[in-house]
Design a protein around this motif. Structure first.
Motif, PDB file in Angstrom:
ATOM      1  N   LEU A  16       0.829  -1.206   0.000  1.00 15.68           N
ATOM      2  CA  LEU A  16       0.000   0.000   0.000  1.00 15.68           C
ATOM      3  C   LEU A  16       0.866   1.260   0.000  1.00 15.68           C
ATOM      4  CD1 LEU A  16      -2.835   1.219   0.134  1.00 15.68           C
ATOM      5  CD2 LEU A  16      -2.714   1.004   2.618  1.00 15.68           C
ATOM      6  N   ALA A  19       2.294   1.821  -3.457  1.00 16.64           N
ATOM      7  CA  ALA A  19       1.245   2.233  -4.391  1.00 16.64           C
ATOM      8  C   ALA A  19       0.871   3.697  -4.183  1.00 16.64           C
ATOM      9  CB  ALA A  19       0.015   1.341  -4.222  1.00 16.64           C
ATOM     10  N   ARG A  20       0.748   4.116  -2.937  1.00 12.09           N
ATOM     11  CA  ARG A  20       0.342   5.501  -2.665  1.00 12.09           C
ATOM     12  C   ARG A  20       1.465   6.503  -2.876  1.00 12.09           C
ATOM     13  NH1 ARG A  20      -3.848   5.485   2.424  1.00 12.09           N
ATOM     14  NH2 ARG A  20      -5.445   4.260   1.372  1.00 12.09           N
ATOM     15  N   LEU A  21       2.665   6.181  -2.431  1.00 13.75           N
ATOM     16  CA  LEU A  21       3.761   7.144  -2.507  1.00 13.75           C
ATOM     17  C   LEU A  21       4.464   7.161  -3.860  1.00 13.75           C
ATOM     18  CD1 LEU A  21       5.465   6.764   0.981  1.00 13.75           C
ATOM     19  CD2 LEU A  21       3.854   8.511   0.221  1.00 13.75           C
ATOM     20  N   GLY A  23       3.248   5.322  -6.801  1.00 14.69           N
ATOM     21  CA  GLY A  23       2.381   5.104  -7.953  1.00 14.69           C
ATOM     22  C   GLY A  23       2.612   3.797  -8.685  1.00 14.69           C
ATOM     23  N   SER A  25       3.286  -0.755  -7.985  1.00 12.85           N
ATOM     24  CA  SER A  25       3.210  -1.837  -7.012  1.00 12.85           C
ATOM     25  C   SER A  25       4.547  -2.569  -6.914  1.00 12.85           C
ATOM     26  CB  SER A  25       2.103  -2.821  -7.392  1.00 12.85           C
ATOM     27  OG  SER A  25       2.383  -3.369  -8.660  1.00 12.85           O
TER      28      SER A  25
END
Length: 78
Positions: A16, A19-21, A23, A25
């Protein structure tokens, strides 16, 4: 039956976070490897902060750091 302590930075958290920081996986093996790398650091940080009378709020962090800078130790008499 002994219950295993859940790690703070488990592989799901690492997936996660990337993915958030960032962009994108990371695969499961990389996420698990990062989790295993960070957990000992987290345990050391928790051990080092024991006895500081720190309640995890940013303002309290600054109070503790200023107090230690000024006196060389944490005053727990407050």
């Amino acid at each position: 039956m002994k219950q295993e302590k859940k790690t703070t930075y488990d592989s799901n958290f690492m997936e996660l976070l990337f993915a958030r920081l960032h962009g994108h996986s990371v695969n499961e093996a990389d996420a698990e490897g990062l989790s295993k790398m960070l957990e000992p650091i987290n345990r050391l940080a928790e051990q080092a902060s024991n006895g500081l009378n720190f309640d995890d709020e940013p303002a309290d962090f600054l109070r503790v750091m200023n107090e230690m800078t000024n006196t060389g130790y944490n005053n727990t008499d407050e």
